[in-house]
Design a protein around this motif. Structure first.
Motif, mmCIF file in Angstrom:
data_model
loop_
_atom_site.group_PDB
_atom_site.id
_atom_site.type_symbol
_atom_site.label_atom_id
_atom_site.label_comp_id
_atom_site.label_asym_id
_atom_site.label_seq_id
_atom_site.Cartn_x
_atom_site.Cartn_y
_atom_site.Cartn_z
ATOM 1 N N UNK A 17 33.915 41.632 46.378
ATOM 2 C CA UNK A 17 33.040 41.342 45.250
ATOM 3 C C UNK A 17 33.807 40.532 44.208
ATOM 4 N N UNK B 216 33.661 39.866 40.034
ATOM 5 C CA UNK B 216 33.115 40.289 38.759
ATOM 6 C C UNK B 216 33.588 39.315 37.692
ATOM 7 N N UNK C 237 34.092 38.948 33.444
ATOM 8 C CA UNK C 237 34.239 39.804 32.270
ATOM 9 C C UNK C 237 34.465 38.969 31.019
ATOM 10 N N UNK D 136 35.541 42.437 25.295
ATOM 11 C CA UNK D 136 34.859 43.601 24.728
ATOM 12 C C UNK D 136 33.591 43.988 25.502
ATOM 13 N N UNK D 137 33.450 43.491 26.709
ATOM 14 C CA UNK D 137 32.337 43.904 27.561
ATOM 15 C C UNK D 137 32.885 44.418 28.884
ATOM 16 N N UNK D 138 32.049 45.166 29.606
ATOM 17 C CA UNK D 138 32.458 45.601 30.923
ATOM 18 C C UNK D 138 32.287 44.488 31.938
ATOM 19 N N UNK D 139 32.946 44.609 33.111
ATOM 20 C CA UNK D 139 32.773 43.603 34.153
ATOM 21 C C UNK D 139 31.314 43.538 34.614
ATOM 22 N N UNK E 60 28.808 42.170 37.705
ATOM 23 C CA UNK E 60 28.798 41.718 39.093
ATOM 24 C C UNK E 60 28.302 40.281 39.202
ATOM 25 N N UNK F 64 37.428 38.795 38.127
ATOM 26 C CA UNK F 64 38.137 39.783 38.932
ATOM 27 C C UNK F 64 37.617 39.755 40.360
ATOM 28 N N UNK G 65 36.380 50.757 43.768
ATOM 29 C CA UNK G 65 36.802 49.400 44.079
ATOM 30 C C UNK G 65 38.281 49.224 43.777
ATOM 31 N N UNK H 261 40.762 46.384 42.498
ATOM 32 C CA UNK H 261 40.662 45.123 41.770
ATOM 33 C C UNK H 261 41.984 44.372 41.772
ATOM 34 N N UNK H 262 41.877 43.030 41.668
ATOM 35 C CA UNK H 262 43.021 42.223 41.328
ATOM 36 C C UNK H 262 43.224 42.228 39.820
ATOM 37 N N UNK H 263 44.242 41.491 39.365
ATOM 38 C CA UNK H 263 44.565 41.486 37.936
ATOM 39 C C UNK H 263 43.691 40.519 37.141
#
Lengths: 115, 116
Positions: free
Chosen positions: B34, B36, B38, B41-44, B46, B89, B104, B106-108
């Motif tokens: 997947x 994502x 971002x 100040x918000x969430x990731x 999709x 991400x 999940x 995740x990468x950095x």
């Protein structure tokens, strides 16, 4: 609301204090996840609930971290005796069922700063 | 050890051109991937996903390519727009874990900057 909500959005705690972070998933979503995102890193998995059952807590970094979802909806992540290394953004995510193939919907996160 | 790697911390692309974000993974158990997006100040949020039974998935301006033998995937955005400026991400999962969903990995992240 339509999305995942988290509260508080920001929390400052003195080292040694206990904190509780709340997550309201999307209504009807079965699965709920908690992640920790340190500065400059990607989110790291902490724990997973399917309804009220905590099926995986392998990512919790220590026994100071505890999560619950008693009625299968709202979840709380509690951190006891906070340490500076706990400073991070804590993200909650939910999915509508228990299959891994469905994308996770994330909340805005709670930024925890331990001083 | 990082199981999902995004080796470019940042990428600058001119508006209208193609943005290519890369991701490598090491765990051969991963079979669902997947992307994502971002904002601060918000969430990731999709963006797009791909199962390992496919090598390409397209959704509007976004296309994800998967090379299983190389354990590599990429996200193409064309044409790039100013609103695409965000951190992207890459994430991986096992499609059918048997015991319920998995967290999940995740990468950095890669910070994409679209320049006017």
């Amino acid at each position: 609301g339509a999305g995942v909500s988290q509260s508080p959005r920001y929390k400052v705690a003195k080292r040694g204090q206990d904190v509780a972070l709340r997550c309201d998933p999307i209504s009807g979503h079965v699965s709920l996840f908690w992640y920790q995102q340190a500065l400059g890193q990607g989110p790291e998995f902490l724990t997973y609930f399917q309804n009220e059952a905590q099926l995986d807590k392998s990512g919790l970094p220590s026994d100071r971290f505890f999560a619950e979802r008693p009625e299968g909806s709202v979840s709380t992540l509690k951190i006891q005796r906070t340490q500076q290394e706990d400073s991070a953004v804590y993200l909650c995510a939910s999915t509508k069922n228990s299959d891994s193939i469905y994308e996770q919907y994330f909340g805005p996160g709670t930024r925890l700063t331990v001083t | 050890d990082q199981q999902v790697k995004q080796n470019s911390p940042s990428l600058s692309v001119q508006e209208g051109r193609i943005s290519i974000l890369n991701c490598d993974y090491t765990n051969s158990m991963f079979d669902y991937f997947l992307w994502y997006k971002k904002y601060p100040a918000e969430g990731p949020t999709f963006l797009i996903s791909i199962s390992s039974i496919k090598d390409k998935n397209e959704d509007g301006r976004f296309t994800v390519f998967l090379n299983k033998s190389a354990k590599h995937l990429s996200l193409h955005i064309v044409p790039s727009q100013p609103g695409d400026s965000a951190v992207y991400f890459c994430a991986a999962n096992k499609e059918y874990s048997g015991g319920g969903a998995d967290g999940l990995t995740f990468g950095k992240g890669t910070h994409l900057i679209i320049q006017p």
